[in-house]
Design an enzyme around this catalytic site. Sequence first.
Site, mmCIF file in Angstrom:
data_model
loop_
_atom_site.group_PDB
_atom_site.id
_atom_site.type_symbol
_atom_site.label_atom_id
_atom_site.label_comp_id
_atom_site.label_asym_id
_atom_site.label_seq_id
_atom_site.Cartn_x
_atom_site.Cartn_y
_atom_site.Cartn_z
ATOM 1 N N LYS A 109 0.878 -1.112 -0.182
ATOM 2 C CA LYS A 109 0.031 0.132 -0.147
ATOM 3 C C LYS A 109 0.884 1.258 0.054
ATOM 4 C CE LYS A 109 -2.796 -3.309 0.959
ATOM 5 N NZ LYS A 109 -3.741 -4.034 -0.112
HETATM 6 C C1 LIG Z 1 -4.408 -5.331 1.074
HETATM 7 C C2 LIG Z 1 -6.029 -5.398 0.936
HETATM 8 C C3 LIG Z 1 -6.493 -6.010 2.344
HETATM 9 C C4 LIG Z 1 -5.721 -6.801 3.274
HETATM 10 O O1 LIG Z 1 -4.891 -5.644 3.865
HETATM 11 P P1 LIG Z 1 -3.817 -6.599 5.217
HETATM 12 O O2 LIG Z 1 -3.329 -5.379 5.812
HETATM 13 O O3 LIG Z 1 -2.823 -6.944 4.203
HETATM 14 O O4 LIG Z 1 -4.746 -7.464 5.796
HETATM 15 C C5 LIG Z 1 -7.964 -5.835 2.213
HETATM 16 N N1 LIG Z 1 -8.331 -5.323 1.372
HETATM 17 C C6 LIG Z 1 -8.360 -4.730 0.172
HETATM 18 C C7 LIG Z 1 -8.897 -4.090 -0.525
HETATM 19 C C8 LIG Z 1 -6.709 -4.834 0.181
HETATM 20 O O5 LIG Z 1 -6.226 -4.308 -0.990
#
Ligand SMILES: *Cc1c(COP(=O)(O)O)cnc(C)c1O
Length: 382
Positions: free
Chosen positions: A182
């Site tokens: 992210k």
């Molecule tokens: C990356 C992501 C998640 C999961 O996030 P984590 O912090 O890795 O658990 C959930 N929803 C979306 C849309 C994502 O892109």
Amino acid sequence: MKRIAVMLPMLGEEEAEAATAAIRSGWVAQGPRVAEFERKFAAAVGAEHGIALSSCTTALHLALIAVGAGPGDEVIVPSLSFIATANSARYVGATPVFADVDIATGNLTVETIDAVRTERTRAIVVVHQGGTPADVRALREAADRWGIALIEDAACAAGATAYGRPVGAGSLISAWSFHPRKVITTGEGGMLTTDNAEWATRLRRLREHGMNMSAADREASTQPVLEAYLETGFNYRMTDIQAAIGLVQLDRLAGLVAQRRELAARYHELLADLDGATPVRDPAYGQSNFQSFWVLLDSDFGVERNEVLSVLADNGVSARRGIMAAHLEPAYTGPAYVDAPAAPLPVTERLTRDSLILPLHHALTEADQDHVVAVLRKAAGR
Ligand SMILES: *Cc1c(COP(=O)(O)O)cnc(C)c1O
């Protein structure tokens, strides 16, 4: 040959120093840095309360508990999302029900939700996919009218805006991720933001075994204190080492988003005359942070997406397939899913089959971008 990464976290000396300072302080588990990160992150996204967690996946789990979703309930989710979105409904014993998405934004719309809504629908999890904001004004208005809780999966959307405000502002409850994929990261980590003070108190409890006081509070007290466990909770805490990194990353957020938007604009120029390749763009009501810069191919492009990915890989470009579709995965095609209403998901299937994600990160140079686009042209035989 130089390889161009699809994504790179921006981590500097400042993050290393902040993590070191947390370690030297002797307080490494959830403590004062987590509290400060929660305050500052919530303020940055226009919410009253922030509850720092171990991931966005655990944040989604707790959000569904907060809105009261459980066995017998249906939770509408996009299939076109990282699989954690759909899984979170199963964590509370509810049934995930897949709705289709808009082809331009990759997000749920009032119409696609309405098509699968039933009297058992307890909650909707709308995703701001790849940082492209969903139409929160229309969705929140419809959810209120229907009396259904609207959870926002803003995992990718830190720094994106909708209707002139940060994604997260005015939301019932939003879940965020700080995974390195992210825009800002704490290694692993997540957050819930909400304006609801009662939920915030309960969510803080739920992340810490249902305890009526935090371990930090207990530690700070000079007198012995006897904690109570009010309900079945979890260990979904973030550490102070992660929060220390997060505080530095939060200071970088606006700059990182501005840079990503400039690089996206340059891709838009470079791709303008490449027929059959449509890059993701800002919707009319908001601005993306371009966490994922995807390109949708159509028959004019002349080559299949997977073939394009191999040509890119052969030429040193790490691209990725577009967003996955949960309903096509074994975890959702098997007998466990037979009780759900089946609705066709043509846009989801087209986006997941025909789109690819191009490299976009702070270290991407103009020469790198020129190379990526040149290889795309070569793949298309142009
Ligand atoms: C990356 C992501 C998640 C999961 O996030 P984590 O912090 O890795 O658990 C959930 N929803 C979306 C849309 C994502 O892109």
